[in-house]
Design a protein around this motif. Sequence first.
Motif, PDB file in Angstrom:
ATOM      1  N   SER A  53       0.894  -1.121  -0.152  1.00  0.00           N
ATOM      2  CA  SER A  53       0.135   0.096  -0.077  1.00  0.00           C
ATOM      3  C   SER A  53       0.987   1.396   0.042  1.00  0.00           C
ATOM      4  N   GLU A 160      -4.411  -2.391   1.536  1.00  0.00           N
ATOM      5  CA  GLU A 160      -4.069  -2.396   3.344  1.00  0.00           C
ATOM      6  C   GLU A 160      -4.281  -3.583   3.984  1.00  0.00           C
ATOM      7  N   ARG A 163      -1.137  -5.683   4.847  1.00  0.00           N
ATOM      8  CA  ARG A 163      -0.422  -5.299   6.125  1.00  0.00           C
ATOM      9  C   ARG A 163      -0.612  -6.404   7.280  1.00  0.00           C
ATOM     10  N   ALA A 197      -3.082  -0.730   9.604  1.00  0.00           N
ATOM     11  CA  ALA A 197      -3.554   0.198   8.731  1.00  0.00           C
ATOM     12  C   ALA A 197      -3.635   1.699   8.884  1.00  0.00           C
TER      13      ALA A 197
END
Length: 280
Positions: A53, A160, A163, A197
């Motif tokens: 991201s 995201e 992650r 995030a």
Amino acid sequence: MVRRLHGRASAACATTVALLVCAASATGCSNSGAAAEDARSASGSLALLRQASAALVRAGSSRARTSMEMATGGTRVTIRGEGVYDFRGRLGRLTVTLPQDPTGAQEHRPITELLAAGALFMKNRGAGVPPDKWVRVDTATLSDGNLVTGGATDPYTAAELLRGVREATYVGRTEIDGTAVRHYRGITDIGRAARRAAEGDKGALRAAARGFATAEVPFDAYLDAEGRIRKLRQRFGFVNGDRKTTVAVTSTTVLYGFGAPAEVVLPAAGDIFAGKIAER
């Protein structure tokens, strides 16, 4: 109105996979061969995926294609979308096309969706909404965090989710639309992703972690030489609220045309529908 415009000023991202891996690795890199080897290792794969991201933010903007396939009770439905996304401004615009009926006639007009941090705006959303009005939804109030409700996963939110990768395997090299990419396969955890995030995505991902049948999301990710997502396929198990059955949902996001102008204008307060959406 809120107006954001991102052009081609940063279309050429100077960061390569080698630099990404060096930044994430305590041992560093001495040459491109070592970087390529680390990108195939378990630790290198995790580092690249968790930074996907961030690589999109550095790219600035892109064009996007989405598809969402749902299967339940032997029925399979696919919803498609196409548009642009500004990763720095966290704003996107998609035209979402709903499936045709069995006779081939289109049942619904395409829905225009505006994606923003924490919110989804839709035009042509449903019966009872005037044609010049938008419907606004707070994504943190949706049981799936709008990962599937809108018929398209927000491209930045999809990134995201990576992650929270728990495990990943380097599959090999291939091409997406003529671009050389590395293919990774693994499992990410929505709850873990929510904790890591960006602030604007935390609420929606926390809601999704509670609403899905399982917080684990299998995925296939294809990253280019600069660590940017070119294609991301994620598989969700969404609980149907009415029937309490699990619906299998496969969401695919394809990103291309990095640096393309991505102009998104959010509706003014007076353009947002405040009434009730009629059921068909």
